[in-house]
Write a protein that holds these residues in place. Structure first.
Motif, PDB file in Angstrom:
ATOM      1  N   ALA A   1     124.272  26.865 109.074  1.00  0.00           N
ATOM      2  CA  ALA A   1     124.021  25.498 108.614  1.00  0.00           C
ATOM      3  C   ALA A   1     122.841  25.456 107.636  1.00  0.00           C
ATOM      4  O   ALA A   1     121.804  26.083 107.869  1.00  0.00           O
ATOM      5  CB  ALA A   1     123.736  24.588 109.803  1.00  0.00           C
ATOM      6  N   TYR A   2     122.992  24.689 106.566  1.00  0.00           N
ATOM      7  CA  TYR A   2     121.906  24.448 105.616  1.00  0.00           C
ATOM      8  C   TYR A   2     121.146  23.197 106.028  1.00  0.00           C
ATOM      9  O   TYR A   2     121.726  22.252 106.566  1.00  0.00           O
ATOM     10  CB  TYR A   2     122.458  24.227 104.206  1.00  0.00           C
ATOM     11  N   ASP A   3     119.856  23.187 105.722  1.00  0.00           N
ATOM     12  CA  ASP A   3     119.072  21.971 105.865  1.00  0.00           C
ATOM     13  C   ASP A   3     119.126  21.252 104.519  1.00  0.00           C
ATOM     14  O   ASP A   3     118.424  21.627 103.575  1.00  0.00           O
ATOM     15  CB  ASP A   3     117.632  22.308 106.247  1.00  0.00           C
TER      16      ASP A   3
ATOM     17  N   GLU B   1     127.831  36.275 105.167  1.00  0.00           N
ATOM     18  CA  GLU B   1     126.370  36.149 105.195  1.00  0.00           C
ATOM     19  C   GLU B   1     125.824  36.348 103.776  1.00  0.00           C
ATOM     20  O   GLU B   1     126.161  37.331 103.105  1.00  0.00           O
ATOM     21  CB  GLU B   1     125.769  37.224 106.102  1.00  0.00           C
ATOM     22  N   HIS B   2     124.976  35.437 103.337  1.00  0.00           N
ATOM     23  CA  HIS B   2     124.407  35.559 101.997  1.00  0.00           C
ATOM     24  C   HIS B   2     123.129  34.738 101.894  1.00  0.00           C
ATOM     25  O   HIS B   2     122.927  33.772 102.637  1.00  0.00           O
ATOM     26  CB  HIS B   2     125.406  35.087 100.938  1.00  0.00           C
ATOM     27  N   ILE B   3     122.288  35.125 100.973  1.00  0.00           N
ATOM     28  CA  ILE B   3     121.069  34.392 100.657  1.00  0.00           C
ATOM     29  C   ILE B   3     121.110  34.053  99.175  1.00  0.00           C
ATOM     30  O   ILE B   3     121.301  34.930  98.328  1.00  0.00           O
ATOM     31  CB  ILE B   3     119.819  35.231 100.984  1.00  0.00           C
ATOM     32  N   HIS B   4     120.922  32.789  98.868  1.00  0.00           N
ATOM     33  CA  HIS B   4     120.883  32.353  97.467  1.00  0.00           C
ATOM     34  C   HIS B   4     119.501  32.621  96.891  1.00  0.00           C
ATOM     35  O   HIS B   4     118.486  32.441  97.581  1.00  0.00           O
ATOM     36  CB  HIS B   4     121.160  30.855  97.373  1.00  0.00           C
ATOM     37  N   VAL B   5     119.467  32.999  95.631  1.00  0.00           N
ATOM     38  CA  VAL B   5     118.196  33.316  94.983  1.00  0.00           C
ATOM     39  C   VAL B   5     118.195  32.805  93.541  1.00  0.00           C
ATOM     40  O   VAL B   5     119.207  32.894  92.843  1.00  0.00           O
ATOM     41  CB  VAL B   5     117.940  34.841  94.957  1.00  0.00           C
TER      42      VAL B   5
HETATM   43 FE    FE Z   1     125.624  29.395 100.537  1.00  0.00          FE
END
Ligand code: FE
Length: 218
Positions: A126-128, A161-165
């Motif tokens: 979940a994103y905040d 699974e991923h991290i945005h940058v």
């Molecule tokens: Fe995403």
């Protein structure tokens, strides 16, 4: 993911060493295993850093290096995230992740004071979107190095699974991309996933260290 998955990740990531050999991860041993920063890294360290006697550790960059692949920003970016080296809040669930690495030019020169901003889902996927939980940025040091404390993100529908940058050199153009985790089955079903964006993962205490070197145009 859980710590119990780590050995599988490490085994699989070892097989990706050839893919990572350009400029995308920590130093790797000849056998292909993920290695802790070693003296071999200094052999490819930028001359400017080597001249100071404090060559970056854990760096693999061979010039001319290919710029890091840009991928979609996605729907959840939110401007205004704070500067913070530690995005982990008390009681936050998930495997601790030290996200670290370098910002380099295609000539493998370190980029100091580059803004490295990340945003990501929590361990449940979940994103905040109301506040700035698991959103923040740091600036690279004189060796182009950055470190952010976070957690391993969870999967959400359609996404591994991923991290945005976003990486922005001083006065430069912003690179928007995403980082991925080796050995995650869902990578294969993710349309955005690219193996050139895999973190190099190692264990540290009860958590993980994920290393990546961003390459931006000179
Ligand atoms: Fe995403």
């Amino acid at each position: 993911m859980t710590i119990s998955h780590v050995p599988r990740r490490l085994v699989l990531s070892a097989g990706l060493v050839v893919l990572l050999a350009g400029c995308t991860g920590v130093a790797t041993s000849p056998s292909g295993s993920v290695a802790t920063p070693s003296t071999s890294a200094s052999a490819t360290a930028p001359s400017s850093a080597a001249a100071t006697g404090s060559a970056p550790t854990g760096l693999v960059c061979t010039a001319p290096a290919s710029p890091t692949l840009a991928v979609t920003e996605g729907p959840y970016y939110k401007a205004g995230a704070p500067e913070s080296t530690d995005l982990v809040q008390p009681g936050m669930a998930g495997t601790r992740l030290t996200l670290t690495g370098y910002v380099m030019t295609t000539a493998c020169a370190p980029v100091a004071n580059a803004k490295v901003e990340i945003w990501q889902a929590d361990a449940s996927g979940a994103y905040d979107n109301n506040g700035y939980t698991l959103r923040g940025y740091v600036l690279t040091d004189g060796q182009g190095r950055f470190t952010i404390q976070t957690v391993v993100p969870g999967e959400y529908p359609g996404r591994t699974e991923h991290i945005h940058v976003k990486v922005t050199p001083p006065g430069g153009t912003t690179l928007t991309t995403q980082l991925f985790f080796p050995g995650t089955t869902a990578n294969d079903d993710d349309a955005i996933y690219d193996p050139s964006l895999l973190l190099a993962i190692s264990e540290q205490g009860s958590g993980l260290v994920g290393t990546f070197t961003f390459v931006v145009p000179a």
